[in-house]
Write a protein that holds these residues in place. Sequence first.
Motif, PDB file in Angstrom:
ATOM      1  N   UNK A   1       0.832  -1.212   0.000  1.00 39.83           N
ATOM      2  CA  UNK A   1       0.000   0.000   0.000  1.00 39.83           C
ATOM      3  C   UNK A   1       0.861   1.253   0.000  1.00 39.83           C
ATOM      4  N   UNK A   2       0.460   2.214  -0.811  1.00 38.73           N
ATOM      5  CA  UNK A   2       0.993   3.576  -0.762  1.00 38.73           C
ATOM      6  C   UNK A   2      -0.181   4.496  -0.461  1.00 38.73           C
ATOM      7  N   UNK A   3      -0.017   5.388   0.505  1.00 32.60           N
ATOM      8  CA  UNK A   3      -1.134   6.253   0.900  1.00 32.60           C
ATOM      9  C   UNK A   3      -0.706   7.715   0.933  1.00 32.60           C
ATOM     10  N   UNK A   4      -1.513   8.568   0.303  1.00 31.90           N
ATOM     11  CA  UNK A   4      -1.294  10.009   0.304  1.00 31.90           C
ATOM     12  C   UNK A   4      -2.493  10.653   0.993  1.00 31.90           C
ATOM     13  N   UNK A   5      -2.248  11.395   2.075  1.00 33.07           N
ATOM     14  CA  UNK A   5      -3.339  11.951   2.874  1.00 33.07           C
ATOM     15  C   UNK A   5      -3.170  13.451   3.096  1.00 33.07           C
TER      16      UNK A   5
END
Length: 241
Positions: free
Chosen positions: A154-158
Amino acid sequence: MFAHLIAQAMKGKVAIWLLFLFITYTSSAQQWSFHAGTNLTTFDFKNNAGNAIAGIKTGSGNIYAVQYQRKLVDTAALLLKSSPKVIFFNQHTGLAKLLGKFKWGVELNINQYNAVGDAANVSYSYQTDYIGISPSLQYTQQLYKGLSMQASGILQISQLLHGNQWVNNRFMDLKDDIQFNGILGMGGYQVGVQQTISENIRISIAYRQVSSLSPKQSQGTSLAISPTSILFGITIQPLSK
């Protein structure tokens, strides 16, 4: 808290985007997954010497997510189409079968990353709401009948929607703190199991671990956020017409 979270999400036009995604992809989507669960979050503050700042403890918060997934190679569709790609995979059935176990996905999520602490007889807490988008690559292995195991990278941008720090009986807006505001990049993995309930419905439970890709620096300290999540989900796969 839940009502406040929904209000902030609506303000950020999340509902409009969800409706747009649903209308855009329903006709051709492989599957949609809806998840809810709990985040147990660690705030790793360190000083310039690299020493952890004592007194900060793990806090709990909610996670809500909707995910679209599609197979890298749909082996069933290979029997119905004719193209150079289809011919290639029909000639390399082992590779097609392996790639057929992988799915790419895009998830829209809302996370609460919270923490509490105390130092020198002063108690404090952090409450934050983030909205994020998470591309992923998932591998699925059948275990027994309708039961399968899944593992994802998973890669997450928040982005921070709302946040407060409570200390000395005062609240401070974390949107004014560069360690919390701005883009938060995270990476990690998820493992879980999924059970088929009917032809197009599955339920799942999963464990997710992500952490900041790069600690944020401010006023002599760095901050890395590391949430551990337990997720319960339902997956809907539209029936072929």
